[in-house]
Design a protein around this motif. Structure first.
Motif, PDB file in Angstrom:
ATOM      1  N   ILE A   1     -20.899 -26.200  44.616  1.00  0.00           N
ATOM      2  CA  ILE A   1     -21.318 -24.808  44.404  1.00  0.00           C
ATOM      3  C   ILE A   1     -22.695 -24.776  43.745  1.00  0.00           C
ATOM      4  N   SER A   2     -22.893 -25.619  42.744  1.00  0.00           N
ATOM      5  CA  SER A   2     -24.169 -25.664  42.032  1.00  0.00           C
ATOM      6  C   SER A   2     -25.305 -26.050  42.979  1.00  0.00           C
ATOM      7  N   PHE A   3     -25.073 -27.051  43.813  1.00  0.00           N
ATOM      8  CA  PHE A   3     -26.106 -27.471  44.773  1.00  0.00           C
ATOM      9  C   PHE A   3     -26.455 -26.336  45.729  1.00  0.00           C
ATOM     10  N   MET A   4     -25.425 -25.676  46.272  1.00  0.00           N
ATOM     11  CA  MET A   4     -25.659 -24.599  47.228  1.00  0.00           C
ATOM     12  C   MET A   4     -26.357 -23.417  46.560  1.00  0.00           C
TER      13      MET A   4
ATOM     14  N   TYR B   1     -18.619 -28.020  51.435  1.00  0.00           N
ATOM     15  CA  TYR B   1     -19.739 -27.142  51.773  1.00  0.00           C
ATOM     16  C   TYR B   1     -19.323 -26.085  52.786  1.00  0.00           C
ATOM     17  N   ALA B   2     -18.572 -26.499  53.799  1.00  0.00           N
ATOM     18  CA  ALA B   2     -18.128 -25.547  54.821  1.00  0.00           C
ATOM     19  C   ALA B   2     -17.167 -24.523  54.224  1.00  0.00           C
ATOM     20  N   ALA B   3     -16.274 -24.984  53.358  1.00  0.00           N
ATOM     21  CA  ALA B   3     -15.305 -24.078  52.740  1.00  0.00           C
ATOM     22  C   ALA B   3     -16.005 -23.056  51.836  1.00  0.00           C
ATOM     23  N   ILE B   4     -16.940 -23.517  51.033  1.00  0.00           N
ATOM     24  CA  ILE B   4     -17.666 -22.629  50.124  1.00  0.00           C
ATOM     25  C   ILE B   4     -18.475 -21.606  50.913  1.00  0.00           C
ATOM     26  N   SER B   5     -19.125 -22.049  51.972  1.00  0.00           N
ATOM     27  CA  SER B   5     -19.926 -21.141  52.789  1.00  0.00           C
ATOM     28  C   SER B   5     -19.066 -20.055  53.425  1.00  0.00           C
ATOM     29  N   SER B   6     -17.903 -20.421  53.942  1.00  0.00           N
ATOM     30  CA  SER B   6     -17.011 -19.439  54.568  1.00  0.00           C
ATOM     31  C   SER B   6     -16.470 -18.460  53.530  1.00  0.00           C
TER      32      SER B   6
END
Length: 397
Positions: free
Chosen positions: A140-143, A93-98
């Motif tokens: 990714i899908s959840f976010m 989650y942190a990696a995808i957000s960044s």
């Protein structure tokens, strides 16, 4: 102020049901035209090049360019955030957000996140790698569903032909995953990207600290895998990609015969052809040619393959990808635009062309009825400076 309008501390409109961008250099088709653009309900509602559209909410672009948001078909940037250092794995989650925030900061509004499918678990840490794509895609899908992402994220599955687990990993995906691209990648030593095996050896020494003996043994295992699985994996991955509704991409085409094989399986985009010969054959076969923006900015390929500027000179380059450096995408488009004397054509390499290649007919151009994915940028000594990004009419950067 209505409930749909937000103002930042500099009184710049962030989002509104009805907003007009005025005093902008609009990137329209193959030309730049001074004018105004109105957004309503997330779509481009009007374009005026003769005067100023009347509206209660407006943003003065002060002569900056207003372009479609950039569309990125192939970037390894998420993997860099997932593993910022060798052996250091970051929470997804942190990696995808960044990753998402970084792309928004450089003008990208749609990205196909490249995730490898096909692993070598039996080799351990020395040249081996484990599966990760399914877990990351689920995150990714959840976010996406929780509106946690600034820009549009679709998936690009990088199918490693020379691997042990390719087919079982692709089978974990279905049409709900929004897989838009499946690329067929064969990194067998001695052909395609690594026709010069010493270049691959340098990479393995640098990234994995492998000894020459380990590299020699690794090359042998890869060649054996290619002999055992190459034809089977290539055919099955292409069929699975079609079943997912994805376009197919080839990777590192080098010879005319490589392109002939791409045509047979229905490839639509050629990622990073390594020779002028292959690029010419792709063009003749109506396969879109994608090159790395870093290649153009650096003046050549870091792997010793054909330079992007050489393909530009022969009118063979259709699409830019940032590959491993997100900020390179806008910079390469601007450089090409300035050098060719046509900024609109330069920007089209990362807007209209990739959107068309990926069958995204709702974006990539400034036209009434299209998505209001918009990039405002200025130039300072020929360098682009992003001054605002809107996705579906909402400001995200």
């Amino acid at each position: 102020m209505n409930n749909h309008q937000v103002i930042d501390s500099q009184n710049n409109l962030l989002a509104s049901d009805d907003v007009v961008f005025t005093n902008a250099n609009l990137v329209l088709g193959h030309e730049i035209v001074k004018g105004s653009l109105r957004v309503e309900n997330g779509l481009i509602a009007d374009i005026d090049t003769s005067g100023v559209i009347s509206a209660g909410n407006s943003i003065d672009c002060e002569g900056d360019y207003l372009s479609p948001g950039l569309v990125e078909l192939h970037t390894d940037n998420l993997e860099r955030h997932l593993q910022p250092r060798p052996g250091a794995h970051w929470p997804p989650y942190a990696a995808i957000s960044s990753h998402d925030a970084e792309l928004a900061s450089v003008g990208i509004t749609t990205v196909f996140d490249a995730l490898r499918v096909g692993s070598l678990p039996s080799e351990g840490k020395r040249g081996g790698y484990k599966k990760y794509a399914r877990e990351v895609a689920t995150n990714i899908s959840f976010m996406r569903n929780q509106n946690m992402l600034r820009i549009n994220h679709l998936l690009h599955l990088r199918a490693e032909i020379c691997s042990e687990t390719l087919l079982e990993e692709i089978e974990e995906f279905d049409q709900n995953d929004q897989v838009g691209i499946v690329s067929l990648m064969d990194h067998t030593p001695g052909q395609r990207q690594f026709r010069d095996t010493e270049k691959l050896a340098e990479y393995l020494r640098g990234k994995h600290s492998m000894t020459d003996d380990e590299i020699y043994a690794h090359f042998g295992r890869l060649r054996k895998l290619q002999q055992e699985n190459g034809e089977k994996h290539n055919k099955a991955a292409a069929e699975m990609g079609r079943n997912l509704g994805a376009i197919l991409a080839s990777h590192d085409d080098t010879t005319q015969s490589d392109v002939v094989e791409s045509v047979k399986i229905g490839v639509g985009v050629a990622e990073f052809p390594t020779t002028l010969e292959a690029a010419r054959e792709c063009n003749a076969s109506r396969i879109g040619v994608m090159m790395g923006a870093p290649n153009l900015l650096r003046g050549g390929s870091h792997s010793g393959n054909v330079a992007a500027h050489e393909l530009v000179e022969h009118d063979l380059l259709d699409i830019f990808s940032s590959d491993y450096a997100p900020s390179s995408l806008l910079a390469a488009c601007v450089r090409l635009g300035l050098e060719s004397g046509n900024m609109a054509n330069g920007l089209a390499k990362a807007t209209a062309a990739p959107a068309k290649a990926a069958s995204l007919d709702d974006r990539g151009v400034l036209e009434v009825g299209k998505r209001a994915d918009l990039l405002r940028f200025g130039l300072i000594e020929s360098l682009p400076l992003t001054r605002g990004l809107w996705v579906g009419g909402v400001r995200v950067a």
